[in-house]
Design a protein around this motif. Structure first.
Motif, PDB file in Angstrom:
ATOM      1  N   ASP A 424       8.454   1.484  -4.997  1.00  0.00           N
ATOM      2  CA  ASP A 424       9.277   1.192  -6.181  1.00  0.00           C
ATOM      3  C   ASP A 424      10.193   2.380  -6.477  1.00  0.00           C
ATOM      4  O   ASP A 424       9.733   3.516  -6.634  1.00  0.00           O
ATOM      5  CB  ASP A 424       8.355   0.906  -7.372  1.00  0.00           C
ATOM      6  N   SER A 425      11.483   2.102  -6.555  1.00  0.00           N
ATOM      7  CA  SER A 425      12.463   3.177  -6.768  1.00  0.00           C
ATOM      8  C   SER A 425      12.641   3.526  -8.241  1.00  0.00           C
ATOM      9  O   SER A 425      13.280   4.535  -8.568  1.00  0.00           O
ATOM     10  CB  SER A 425      13.817   2.775  -6.175  1.00  0.00           C
ATOM     11  N   ASP A 426      12.107   2.727  -9.128  1.00  0.00           N
ATOM     12  CA  ASP A 426      12.219   2.992 -10.565  1.00  0.00           C
ATOM     13  C   ASP A 426      11.441   4.262 -10.909  1.00  0.00           C
ATOM     14  O   ASP A 426      10.252   4.368 -10.599  1.00  0.00           O
ATOM     15  CB  ASP A 426      11.652   1.802 -11.341  1.00  0.00           C
ATOM     16  N   PRO A 427      12.097   5.253 -11.545  1.00  0.00           N
ATOM     17  CA  PRO A 427      11.374   6.493 -11.887  1.00  0.00           C
ATOM     18  C   PRO A 427      10.152   6.251 -12.770  1.00  0.00           C
ATOM     19  O   PRO A 427       9.169   6.991 -12.699  1.00  0.00           O
ATOM     20  CB  PRO A 427      12.437   7.327 -12.628  1.00  0.00           C
ATOM     21  N   GLU A 428      10.214   5.213 -13.600  1.00  0.00           N
ATOM     22  CA  GLU A 428       9.078   4.894 -14.473  1.00  0.00           C
ATOM     23  C   GLU A 428       8.094   3.935 -13.819  1.00  0.00           C
ATOM     24  O   GLU A 428       7.076   3.576 -14.422  1.00  0.00           O
ATOM     25  CB  GLU A 428       9.591   4.296 -15.792  1.00  0.00           C
ATOM     26  N   LEU A 429       8.409   3.479 -12.594  1.00  0.00           N
ATOM     27  CA  LEU A 429       7.537   2.569 -11.830  1.00  0.00           C
ATOM     28  C   LEU A 429       7.173   1.297 -12.618  1.00  0.00           C
ATOM     29  O   LEU A 429       6.032   0.834 -12.587  1.00  0.00           O
ATOM     30  CB  LEU A 429       6.251   3.297 -11.411  1.00  0.00           C
ATOM     31  N   GLY A 430       8.172   0.738 -13.288  1.00  0.00           N
ATOM     32  CA  GLY A 430       7.929  -0.493 -14.044  1.00  0.00           C
ATOM     33  C   GLY A 430       7.490  -1.646 -13.159  1.00  0.00           C
ATOM     34  O   GLY A 430       6.528  -2.364 -13.471  1.00  0.00           O
ATOM     35  N   GLY A 431       8.174  -1.807 -12.025  1.00  0.00           N
ATOM     36  CA  GLY A 431       7.799  -2.876 -11.099  1.00  0.00           C
ATOM     37  C   GLY A 431       6.447  -2.635 -10.470  1.00  0.00           C
ATOM     38  O   GLY A 431       5.664  -3.564 -10.257  1.00  0.00           O
ATOM     39  N   ASN A 489       5.304  15.944  -7.472  1.00  0.00           N
ATOM     40  CA  ASN A 489       6.355  15.604  -8.432  1.00  0.00           C
ATOM     41  C   ASN A 489       5.897  14.460  -9.339  1.00  0.00           C
ATOM     42  O   ASN A 489       4.882  13.801  -9.092  1.00  0.00           O
ATOM     43  CB  ASN A 489       7.662  15.246  -7.719  1.00  0.00           C
ATOM     44  N   PHE A 490       6.676  14.194 -10.383  1.00  0.00           N
ATOM     45  CA  PHE A 490       6.241  13.251 -11.419  1.00  0.00           C
ATOM     46  C   PHE A 490       6.098  11.829 -10.875  1.00  0.00           C
ATOM     47  O   PHE A 490       5.115  11.134 -11.169  1.00  0.00           O
ATOM     48  CB  PHE A 490       7.251  13.272 -12.568  1.00  0.00           C
ATOM     49  N   GLN A 491       7.064  11.366 -10.088  1.00  0.00           N
ATOM     50  CA  GLN A 491       7.009   9.989  -9.595  1.00  0.00           C
ATOM     51  C   GLN A 491       5.824   9.787  -8.648  1.00  0.00           C
ATOM     52  O   GLN A 491       5.133   8.770  -8.720  1.00  0.00           O
ATOM     53  CB  GLN A 491       8.320   9.621  -8.889  1.00  0.00           C
ATOM     54  N   THR A 492       5.577  10.764  -7.773  1.00  0.00           N
ATOM     55  CA  THR A 492       4.420  10.665  -6.882  1.00  0.00           C
ATOM     56  C   THR A 492       3.121  10.675  -7.679  1.00  0.00           C
ATOM     57  O   THR A 492       2.186   9.923  -7.382  1.00  0.00           O
ATOM     58  CB  THR A 492       4.421  11.830  -5.875  1.00  0.00           C
ATOM     59  N   ALA A 493       3.068  11.526  -8.704  1.00  0.00           N
ATOM     60  CA  ALA A 493       1.870  11.583  -9.549  1.00  0.00           C
ATOM     61  C   ALA A 493       1.633  10.244 -10.242  1.00  0.00           C
ATOM     62  O   ALA A 493       0.486   9.776 -10.344  1.00  0.00           O
ATOM     63  CB  ALA A 493       2.010  12.701 -10.579  1.00  0.00           C
ATOM     64  N   GLN A 494       2.694   9.599 -10.700  1.00  0.00           N
ATOM     65  CA  GLN A 494       2.549   8.289 -11.340  1.00  0.00           C
ATOM     66  C   GLN A 494       2.019   7.245 -10.358  1.00  0.00           C
ATOM     67  O   GLN A 494       1.146   6.434 -10.700  1.00  0.00           O
ATOM     68  CB  GLN A 494       3.897   7.831 -11.898  1.00  0.00           C
ATOM     69  N   LEU A 495       2.559   7.264  -9.142  1.00  0.00           N
ATOM     70  CA  LEU A 495       2.107   6.313  -8.131  1.00  0.00           C
ATOM     71  C   LEU A 495       0.633   6.528  -7.792  1.00  0.00           C
ATOM     72  O   LEU A 495      -0.156   5.571  -7.730  1.00  0.00           O
ATOM     73  CB  LEU A 495       2.960   6.449  -6.872  1.00  0.00           C
ATOM     74  N   LEU A 496       0.234   7.790  -7.598  1.00  0.00           N
ATOM     75  CA  LEU A 496      -1.162   8.082  -7.282  1.00  0.00           C
ATOM     76  C   LEU A 496      -2.079   7.696  -8.444  1.00  0.00           C
ATOM     77  O   LEU A 496      -3.210   7.250  -8.235  1.00  0.00           O
ATOM     78  CB  LEU A 496      -1.325   9.560  -6.946  1.00  0.00           C
ATOM     79  N   ALA A 497      -1.583   7.848  -9.661  1.00  0.00           N
ATOM     80  CA  ALA A 497      -2.379   7.445 -10.829  1.00  0.00           C
ATOM     81  C   ALA A 497      -2.610   5.932 -10.824  1.00  0.00           C
ATOM     82  O   ALA A 497      -3.712   5.457 -11.149  1.00  0.00           O
ATOM     83  CB  ALA A 497      -1.681   7.879 -12.117  1.00  0.00           C
TER      84      ALA A 497
END
Length: 775
Positions: A424-431, A489-497
């Motif tokens: 997902d390319s959205d920085p907030e990972l909405g999708g 980085n923040f986006q990777t951390a969100q994905l791993l979360a």
């Protein structure tokens, strides 16, 4: 009940100003004693239960819309609607309502609620004054008309009278004629007045006016009027967008002209509501409720008409499943199905179920797999997939379990969804959040079916862990390689979360499969690497994963944690956090507090033995001292138990010596023993002669594996040579037991043991008997 004229759907307006379907039934008007008046009753066509019981109140405002709808409010923020299958049924019930209220059935509304502000003045309004007097529809009077329309919006009574006047004189079409004149003359002042007039007419919230304004010959002029907002320096170009930019694409030609017209109308009205009209203020929220209802019922009608056209849908799916279909055409087809599914959300539950079953029978899931290389097709396909999962997770699971027989792992539909979530390319990972919810629904055992012949849970989880789990955990394992968080980085951390949240769900709901996967991949060690992340929310996710594992109190997990020394990164994180009182600190302490309260002995011993020196300085909580106390208590208990065992063994030996040697003080006992030995010796010799056998120097005890203290005992068998041998494990008792000679102890008494066996392992505590009889 077979009268289709009175067949209706019951709707209620929810807090989000959306219509909720309450069911389908048949309506009647009858006197209800309990309500003391004529009431509308709707009974469900499925089971006859009461869907609606509403007294026709003389003061309630009822509205008839689109010839087949009756809408009214029974209380504050509680709106009801009856949608009739046939116009005749709607007219019949409408006449009954008007009869009870004493109103003219020719009107589309019986009355409006009276505001307190005008209740005192209501009696002053002459009963003969039914309409507002409209100024002549001329260019010079546009300002006067605009002021009139704006002034009535605060009064329900005056709004109703203005609506009646606009309808009775065909005023709307006259106003739109003036718009064309003003635009030709570039009369900006007149165009600004027309904007106020048309906007005010929309806020009258009358379905009868919408029918006129949104007809094919008027709607573009209405949009044109709304382009000239006085607050804008330059007018918007909404008509240009609707006619040139927005293209109506027929993926399959629609032959029904009424259906095509309804689709055009719905799209344009939705555009007016969402794009052109400003967001209504708190005081204007209810002004457009009828417009929302207008769009809602249009969508219901469109879906119903498309669903009934079997030839149309068959052709759509024939092209979708044809691999020869061009990419551009496939893109249009998938987007059409996506929009179709979105419209279906307006259907009542029974009809929506039938709709998705129709799609399933036509092959919607296999069709989604084709053309996944195209980004637009993939995005639309995943949206459709989400609708299908929401409708029936079991149907989707059944399909994806059949895929490995036909395709490779990388192109499995569920793996495509996982990859879409990861990429997902959205920085907030909405999708990604949405797709994670879909995956959780699919792997949730609570909605999995089980039957006598087939267990969906076992089969699907085995499939998921074999073909899909490695795809889900790939980013986590790649990012924690070499025991280091390589990308923080923040986006990777969100994905791993997100991934950890799903894995934590698996720990809670999948026992065997996730346990095996964690052990094989050493997954907990890799997860705890993330305790070093600079993003606290990710460290907390890693800690939560471990907390769920420990919360199971499974010794298999506990041994794995101890063997891998997996508390070390947690304790390092606690010490690195220092004296800061934050969420990470509290969560780690809660983990150890749980271990202490639940008295998980193996973990307590491991923590105290290996980490207590580092933790004993933490005194602001008593958790670690409590762990030490538990540890000391357990050591004392084990020590006492060991001492008691040794003391008991010693006392037993002393008691045996006293019992066996009590002949020193009891001459009678010595005589009895001597006589028993003599009798037994004689009987034993006679028995052995009768069997013509020989114990061969007590061979049974030289081979203790043949000695069985159970119902499967060692028995005698004679070989042809005449020598005796031992047959271990026979189910029958030996001859010596079936016919014991005189002097043999009865069952349940200690068995004698020959001197040759005194060095053998102890059996049932009999050490000093001279001969052993096998039970």
């Amino acid at each position: 009940m077979s009268d289709t004229r009175r067949r209706v759907k019951v709707y209620t307006l929810n807090e989000d100003r959306q219509w909720d379907d309450r069911g389908t039934g048949h309506v009647s008007s009858t006197f209800v004693e309990r309500l003391k008046g004529i009431s509308l009753l709707v009974r469900a066509e499925s089971d006859g239960s009461l869907l609606l019981e509403s007294k026709i109140s003389p003061n309630t405002a009822y509205q008839k819309q689109q010839d087949t709808l009756i809408v009214w409010s029974e209380a504050d923020n509680y709106d009801l609607a009856l949608s009739f299958q046939e116009k005749a049924g709607c007219d019949e019930i409408w006449e009954k309502i008007c009869q009870v209220q004493g109103k003219d059935p020719a009107l589309d509304i019986t009355q409006d609620p009276i505001d307190e502000s005008e209740e005192d003045h209501f009696e002053e309004i002459p009963e003969t004054t039914h309409l507002v007097e409209l100024p002549p529809c001329e260019l010079g009077r546009l300002e006067e008309i605009a002021d009139l329309v704006t002034s009535v919006l605060s009064s329900p009574i005056r709004r109703e009278k203005l609506a009646l006047a606009l309808m009775s004189e065909g005023y709307i079409k006259k106003l739109l004629g003036l718009f064309r004149v003003c635009e030709d003359l570039d009369n900006r002042e007149g165009l600004h007045h027309l904007y106020e007039i048309v906007r005010g007419v929309l806020f009258l919230n009358k379905a009868a006016l919408f029918e006129v304004m949104f007809s094919d010959d008027c709607i573009m002029d209405v949009v044109g009027c709304l382009e000239y907002d006085p607050a804008l320096v330059q007018p918007k170009r909404h008509r240009e967008f609707l006619t040139k930019t927005a293209k109506f694409k027929e993926v399959i030609p629609i032959t029904d002209s009424e259906l095509r017209q309804k689709i055009h109308q719905t799209y344009r009205v939705q555009y007016i509501q969402d794009i052109i009209l400003p967001t209504p203020s708190v005081f204007e929220e209810n002004f457009l409720s009828t417009l929302t209802s207008f769009i809602f019922f249009n969508k219901v009608e469109i879906v119903s008409m498309l669903q009934e056209d079997e030839k149309f849908l068959t052709e759509v799916f024939a092209q979708l499943t044809d691999e020869a279909t061009e990419e551009s055409k496939r893109r249009e087809l998938v987007n059409f199905v996506k929009e179709f599914c979105a419209f279906s959300q307006t259907l009542q539950p029974q009809n929506r179920d039938a709709f998705y079953k129709t799609l399933a029978n036509l092959g919607i899931l296999p069709a989604l797999e084709i053309g996944m290389d195209d980004l637009q097709v993939r995005a639309a396909a995943i949206d459709i997939f989400s609708y299908l999962v929401e409708f029936s997770p079991s149907m989707v699971r059944e399909f994806v379990m059949q895929e490995p027989q036909q395709t490779e792992d990388d192109v499995l539909l569920i793996n495509v969804v996982i990859k879409q979530m990861i990429c997902d390319s959205d920085p907030e990972l909405g999708g990604a959040v949405q797709l994670m919810g879909l995956l959780r629904t699919l792997i949730d055992p609570e909605n999995m079916l089980a039957s006598t012949n087939k267990t969906e849970k076992t089969e699907f989880l085995s499939f998921f862990y074999k073909y899909c789990m490695h795809v889900l955990t790939a980013p986590l394992l790649a990012n924690t390689a070499h025991d280091k968080n390589s990308k923080d980085n923040f986006q990777t951390a969100q994905l791993l979360a997100l991934i950890l949240e799903l894995l934590t769900f698996c720990v809670e709901h999948h026992t065997y499969h996730i346990k095996t996967y964690i052990m094989n991949k050493d997954l907990l060690r890799r997860v705890l690497v993330l305790m070093n992340s600079k993003h606290t929310f990710l460290a907390l996710c890693a800690l939560r994963f471990m907390r769920r594992i420990i919360g199971l109190k499974d010794e298999y997990y506990n041994r794995y944690i101890i063997k891998g020394n997996l508390f070390e990164p947690v304790i390092n994180a606690l010490l690195d956090n220092g004296t800061r009182y934050n969420l990470l600190n509290s969560a780690i302490i809660e983990l150890f507090e749980f271990i202490k309260v639940e008295d998980i002995k193996s973990l307590i011993a491991h923590i105290v033995d290996n980490f207590y020196k580092a933790l004993e300085s933490i005194e602001y909580v008593q958790t670690f001292k409590g762990l030490k106390g538990r540890y000391e208590q357990e050591k004392d208990r084990q020590s006492q138990k060991l001492n008691r065992y040794r003391r008991d063994a010693r006392s037993m030996d002393e008691d045996e010596e006293l019992w066996f040697n009590d002949d020193d003080d009891d001459e009678d006992g010595e005589a009895v023993e001597r006589r028993m030995d003599e009798d037994f010796s004689d009987s034993y010799e006679k028995f052995m002669e009768a069997k013509k056998g020989n114990l061969l120097n007590c061979g049974c005890f030289r081979h203790p594996e043949n000695f069985v203290l159970s119902s499967r005992i060692t028995t005698w068998s004679e070989k042809s040579s005449g020598s005796a041998s031992l047959t271990p494990g026979s189910d029958s008792r030996c001859m010596a037991w079936r016919n014991p000679p005189p002097g043999v102890p009865p069952p349940g008494r200690p068995r004698p043991q020959p001197p040759c066996c005194r060095s053998a392992p102890r059996f049932d505590g009999c050490w000093r008997w001279k001969t052993c009889w096998i039970l």
